[in-house]
Design a protein around this motif. Structure first.
Motif, mmCIF file in Angstrom:
data_model
loop_
_atom_site.group_PDB
_atom_site.id
_atom_site.type_symbol
_atom_site.label_atom_id
_atom_site.label_comp_id
_atom_site.label_asym_id
_atom_site.label_seq_id
_atom_site.Cartn_x
_atom_site.Cartn_y
_atom_site.Cartn_z
ATOM 1 N N ILE A 1 -0.444 14.912 -2.093
ATOM 2 C CA ILE A 1 -0.442 13.828 -3.080
ATOM 3 C C ILE A 1 0.813 12.976 -2.914
ATOM 4 N N ALA A 2 1.955 13.611 -2.766
ATOM 5 C CA ALA A 2 3.212 12.875 -2.583
ATOM 6 C C ALA A 2 3.140 11.994 -1.337
ATOM 7 N N ASP A 3 2.609 12.520 -0.255
ATOM 8 C CA ASP A 3 2.447 11.738 0.979
ATOM 9 C C ASP A 3 1.505 10.557 0.748
ATOM 10 N N TYR A 4 0.441 10.786 0.002
ATOM 11 C CA TYR A 4 -0.517 9.727 -0.321
ATOM 12 C C TYR A 4 0.171 8.608 -1.112
ATOM 13 N N LEU A 5 0.999 8.984 -2.085
ATOM 14 C CA LEU A 5 1.710 7.984 -2.886
ATOM 15 C C LEU A 5 2.580 7.095 -2.008
ATOM 16 N N VAL A 6 3.263 7.702 -1.059
ATOM 17 C CA VAL A 6 4.113 6.937 -0.143
ATOM 18 C C VAL A 6 3.252 6.045 0.749
ATOM 19 N N ARG A 7 2.234 6.628 1.329
ATOM 20 C CA ARG A 7 1.363 5.901 2.257
ATOM 21 C C ARG A 7 0.679 4.700 1.577
ATOM 22 N N GLU A 8 0.250 4.892 0.344
ATOM 23 C CA GLU A 8 -0.468 3.846 -0.385
ATOM 24 C C GLU A 8 0.462 2.980 -1.247
ATOM 25 N N ARG A 9 1.762 3.260 -1.167
ATOM 26 C CA ARG A 9 2.782 2.506 -1.908
ATOM 27 C C ARG A 9 2.524 2.494 -3.407
#
Length: 68
Positions: free
Chosen positions: A7-15
């Motif tokens: 989820i944390a990676d997704y937040l970064v990836r999707e800004r």
């Protein structure tokens, strides 16, 4: 990889702003921060709330399509 890390990676990836997602999910910001930093366990109800806030399915984080 644990679900919180995905989820944390997704937040970064999707800004996506973590504070906005925490607010939209109805999770206290300090709790959300601890979840994203893997300092506490993610409950199923929290995963559901986060996914609703993100407009995505829990499957994306629990059973990702790509290898880690």
């Amino acid at each position: 990889m644990v679900v919180q890390k995905r989820i944390a990676d997704y937040l970064v990836r999707e800004r996506k702003k973590p504070t906005a997602i925490a607010d939209d999910a109805g999770i206290k910001r300090d709790r959300f921060s601890n979840l994203m930093n893997c300092k506490t366990e993610l409950r199923a109800d929290e995963l559901e709330k986060i996914c609703i806030a993100l407009g995505t399915s829990p499957i994306e984080f629990v059973c990702p399509k790509t290898k880690e």
